[in-house]
Design a protein around this motif. Structure first.
Motif, PDB file in Angstrom:
ATOM      1  N   PHE A  14       2.125 -13.705   0.786  1.00 43.49           N
ATOM      2  CA  PHE A  14       3.573 -13.900   0.891  1.00 43.49           C
ATOM      3  C   PHE A  14       4.143 -14.257  -0.476  1.00 43.49           C
ATOM      4  CE2 PHE A  14       2.545 -14.239   5.332  1.00 43.49           C
ATOM      5  CZ  PHE A  14       3.657 -13.694   5.957  1.00 43.49           C
ATOM      6  N   ILE A  58       1.053 -13.369  10.151  1.00 42.84           N
ATOM      7  CA  ILE A  58      -0.111 -12.501   9.949  1.00 42.84           C
ATOM      8  C   ILE A  58      -0.174 -12.205   8.456  1.00 42.84           C
ATOM      9  CG2 ILE A  58       1.239 -10.422  10.498  1.00 42.84           C
ATOM     10  CD1 ILE A  58      -1.385  -9.170  11.582  1.00 42.84           C
ATOM     11  N   VAL A  60      -2.839 -10.377   5.309  1.00 43.98           N
ATOM     12  CA  VAL A  60      -4.064  -9.766   4.791  1.00 43.98           C
ATOM     13  C   VAL A  60      -4.012  -9.948   3.274  1.00 43.98           C
ATOM     14  CG1 VAL A  60      -5.329  -7.598   4.474  1.00 43.98           C
ATOM     15  CG2 VAL A  60      -4.241  -8.108   6.678  1.00 43.98           C
ATOM     16  N   GLN A  65      -5.234  -4.997   1.472  1.00 38.35           N
ATOM     17  CA  GLN A  65      -4.200  -4.388   2.315  1.00 38.35           C
ATOM     18  C   GLN A  65      -4.347  -2.862   2.307  1.00 38.35           C
ATOM     19  OE1 GLN A  65      -0.377  -5.945   1.034  1.00 38.35           O
ATOM     20  NE2 GLN A  65      -0.895  -8.015   1.666  1.00 38.35           N
ATOM     21  N   GLY A  66      -3.812  -2.247   3.345  1.00 39.06           N
ATOM     22  CA  GLY A  66      -3.852  -0.787   3.431  1.00 39.06           C
ATOM     23  C   GLY A  66      -5.209  -0.236   3.823  1.00 39.06           C
ATOM     24  N   GLN A  67      -6.079  -1.116   4.359  1.00 38.70           N
ATOM     25  CA  GLN A  67      -7.426  -0.674   4.765  1.00 38.70           C
ATOM     26  C   GLN A  67      -7.623  -0.783   6.281  1.00 38.70           C
ATOM     27  OE1 GLN A  67     -10.132  -3.120   2.474  1.00 38.70           O
ATOM     28  NE2 GLN A  67      -9.277  -2.461   0.516  1.00 38.70           N
ATOM     29  N   GLY A  68      -6.537  -1.000   7.008  1.00 45.96           N
ATOM     30  CA  GLY A  68      -6.642  -1.056   8.470  1.00 45.96           C
ATOM     31  C   GLY A  68      -6.895  -2.443   9.037  1.00 45.96           C
ATOM     32  N   GLY A  70      -4.893  -5.180   9.024  1.00 45.78           N
ATOM     33  CA  GLY A  70      -3.731  -5.670   9.767  1.00 45.78           C
ATOM     34  C   GLY A  70      -3.705  -5.108  11.181  1.00 45.78           C
ATOM     35  N   ARG A  71      -4.005  -3.834  11.288  1.00 49.57           N
ATOM     36  CA  ARG A  71      -4.014  -3.212  12.628  1.00 49.57           C
ATOM     37  C   ARG A  71      -5.136  -3.814  13.492  1.00 49.57           C
ATOM     38  NH1 ARG A  71      -1.958   1.848  14.563  1.00 49.57           N
ATOM     39  NH2 ARG A  71      -1.382   2.522  12.461  1.00 49.57           N
ATOM     40  N   ASN A  96      10.818  -5.880   5.095  1.00 47.29           N
ATOM     41  CA  ASN A  96       9.348  -5.854   5.064  1.00 47.29           C
ATOM     42  C   ASN A  96       8.849  -4.564   5.732  1.00 47.29           C
ATOM     43  OD1 ASN A  96       6.622  -6.328   5.148  1.00 47.29           O
ATOM     44  ND2 ASN A  96       6.807  -8.472   5.783  1.00 47.29           N
ATOM     45  N   LEU A 102       3.807  -1.550  10.888  1.00 45.99           N
ATOM     46  CA  LEU A 102       2.631  -2.002  11.650  1.00 45.99           C
ATOM     47  C   LEU A 102       3.032  -2.409  13.067  1.00 45.99           C
ATOM     48  CD1 LEU A 102      -0.327  -2.957  11.916  1.00 45.99           C
ATOM     49  CD2 LEU A 102       0.363  -5.102  10.841  1.00 45.99           C
ATOM     50  N   TYR A 103       4.078  -3.215  13.184  1.00 44.10           N
ATOM     51  CA  TYR A 103       4.476  -3.713  14.502  1.00 44.10           C
ATOM     52  C   TYR A 103       4.957  -2.570  15.404  1.00 44.10           C
ATOM     53  CZ  TYR A 103       4.464  -8.171  11.967  1.00 44.10           C
ATOM     54  OH  TYR A 103       4.114  -9.254  11.211  1.00 44.10           O
TER      55      TYR A 103
HETATM   56  C1  LIG Z   1       1.780  -6.583   7.007  1.00 41.27           C
HETATM   57  C2  LIG Z   1       0.285  -6.666   6.690  1.00 41.27           C
HETATM   58  C3  LIG Z   1      -0.341  -7.786   7.537  1.00 41.27           C
HETATM   59  C4  LIG Z   1      -0.350  -5.321   7.058  1.00 41.27           C
HETATM   60  O1  LIG Z   1      -1.763  -5.442   6.872  1.00 41.27           O
HETATM   61  P1  LIG Z   1      -2.625  -4.215   6.300  1.00 41.27           P
HETATM   62  O2  LIG Z   1      -4.055  -4.564   6.500  1.00 41.27           O
HETATM   63  O3  LIG Z   1      -2.196  -3.881   4.937  1.00 41.27           O
HETATM   64  O4  LIG Z   1      -2.182  -3.040   7.296  1.00 41.27           O
HETATM   65  P2  LIG Z   1      -3.078  -1.797   7.763  1.00 41.27           P
HETATM   66  O5  LIG Z   1      -3.846  -1.257   6.610  1.00 41.27           O
HETATM   67  O6  LIG Z   1      -3.833  -2.197   8.989  1.00 41.27           O
HETATM   68  O7  LIG Z   1      -1.951  -0.749   8.153  1.00 41.27           O
HETATM   69  C5  LIG Z   1      -1.549  -0.625   9.498  1.00 41.27           C
HETATM   70  C6  LIG Z   1      -0.205   0.055   9.547  1.00 41.27           C
HETATM   71  O8  LIG Z   1       0.775  -0.771   8.906  1.00 41.27           O
HETATM   72  C7  LIG Z   1       1.726   0.056   8.231  1.00 41.27           C
HETATM   73  N1  LIG Z   1       1.616  -0.184   6.801  1.00 41.27           N
HETATM   74  C8  LIG Z   1       0.683  -0.920   6.151  1.00 41.27           C
HETATM   75  N2  LIG Z   1       0.946  -0.959   4.832  1.00 41.27           N
HETATM   76  C9  LIG Z   1       2.070  -0.225   4.648  1.00 41.27           C
HETATM   77  C10 LIG Z   1       2.879   0.091   3.511  1.00 41.27           C
HETATM   78  N3  LIG Z   1       2.575  -0.343   2.286  1.00 41.27           N
HETATM   79  N4  LIG Z   1       3.995   0.839   3.709  1.00 41.27           N
HETATM   80  C11 LIG Z   1       4.336   1.269   4.934  1.00 41.27           C
HETATM   81  N5  LIG Z   1       3.606   0.996   6.056  1.00 41.27           N
HETATM   82  C12 LIG Z   1       2.500   0.262   5.903  1.00 41.27           C
HETATM   83  C13 LIG Z   1       1.375   1.476   8.585  1.00 41.27           C
HETATM   84  O9  LIG Z   1       2.037   1.791   9.809  1.00 41.27           O
HETATM   85  C14 LIG Z   1      -0.119   1.367   8.828  1.00 41.27           C
HETATM   86  O10 LIG Z   1      -0.604   2.382   9.651  1.00 41.27           O
HETATM   87  P3  LIG Z   1      -1.188   3.733   9.009  1.00 41.27           P
HETATM   88  O11 LIG Z   1      -2.260   3.301   8.041  1.00 41.27           O
HETATM   89  O12 LIG Z   1      -1.713   4.469  10.195  1.00 41.27           O
HETATM   90  O13 LIG Z   1      -0.029   4.387   8.326  1.00 41.27           O
HETATM   91  C15 LIG Z   1       0.025  -6.903   5.171  1.00 41.27           C
HETATM   92  O14 LIG Z   1       0.759  -5.932   4.457  1.00 41.27           O
HETATM   93  C16 LIG Z   1       0.430  -8.274   4.669  1.00 41.27           C
HETATM   94  O15 LIG Z   1      -0.349  -9.234   4.735  1.00 41.27           O
HETATM   95  N6  LIG Z   1       1.660  -8.398   4.137  1.00 41.27           N
HETATM   96  C17 LIG Z   1       2.124  -9.644   3.538  1.00 41.27           C
HETATM   97  C18 LIG Z   1       2.399 -10.684   4.596  1.00 41.27           C
HETATM   98  C19 LIG Z   1       3.424 -10.196   5.591  1.00 41.27           C
HETATM   99  O16 LIG Z   1       4.428  -9.618   5.238  1.00 41.27           O
HETATM  100  N7  LIG Z   1       3.137 -10.481   6.890  1.00 41.27           N
HETATM  101  C20 LIG Z   1       4.049 -10.128   7.970  1.00 41.27           C
HETATM  102  C21 LIG Z   1       5.159 -11.116   8.051  1.00 41.27           C
HETATM  103  S1  LIG Z   1       6.188 -10.844   9.483  1.00 41.27           S
END
Ligand SMILES: CC(C)(COP(=O)(O)OP(=O)(O)OC[C@H]1O[C@@H](n2cnc3c(N)ncnc32)[C@H](O)[C@@H]1OP(=O)(O)O)[C@@H](O)C(=O)NCCC(=O)NCCS
Length: 136
Positions: A14, A58, A60, A65-68, A70-71, A96, A102-103
């Protein structure tokens, strides 16, 4: 995952919000209605009360990040509450895009909006999007 580890990941992930301290995570986890779903590089913190689950945060680590992950975390906590909760809620800043995507991919849809809810340094406050998913 320890409260200290959570605080490290939260502070790294964050960049535009105040990071939560290890003490704050420990206090939240003391609440019997709160639990964490975790992976080595990230976690989700969830409160479940009276059939409603709320994603409190939540995160990561940016290096992973971007490795699945979060999902995986979303699936983990939603599967855990599904036997006892019928709906889930969360709040996300309107700017965001990764979290909103993701959501949405996890079945959440917009249920409301709080205007100018999140303060930003040297920029106008950002709306909070309230999202809801049916777990039935
Ligand atoms: C939001 C967060 C938890 C996602 O975790 P992540 O491990 O990077 O996400 P994933 O790799 O599992 O991606 C899952 C989906 O999220 C979306 N997503 C993830 N990164 C993205 C990006 N940079 N841009 C757009 N969509 C994205 C996509 O829909 C993706 O699905 P896809 O890979 O099939 O396209 C992470 O970016 C994070 O920690 N962000 C900072 C903290 C935050 O903002 N938390 C939420 C506060 S409400």
């Amino acid at each position: 995952m320890t409260p200290l580890h959570m605080a490290h990941i939260h502070a790294a992930a964050f960049t535009s919000a105040r990071p939560w301290s290890a003490d704050e995570f420990a206090a939240l986890l003391d609440n019997p209605h709160v639990f964490a779903s975790s992976q080595p590089q990230g976690f989700a913190l969830v409160r479940e009360v009276a059939g409603e689950a709320e994603l409190l945060t939540i995160a990561v680590h940016p290096d992973h990040q971007g490795q699945g992950i979060g999902r995986v975390l979303m699936v983990q906590w939603m599967d855990r509450v599904r036997p006892t909760a019928s709906e889930a809620f969360l709040e996300v800043a309107a700017d965001n895009a990764p979290a909103l995507a993701l959501y949405t991919a996890c079945g959440f849809g917009q249920a409301g909006l709080r205007a100018a809810y999140y303060p930003r340094a040297n920029a106008p406050a950002v709306d909070a999007v309230l999202m809801r998913a049916s777990l039935g």
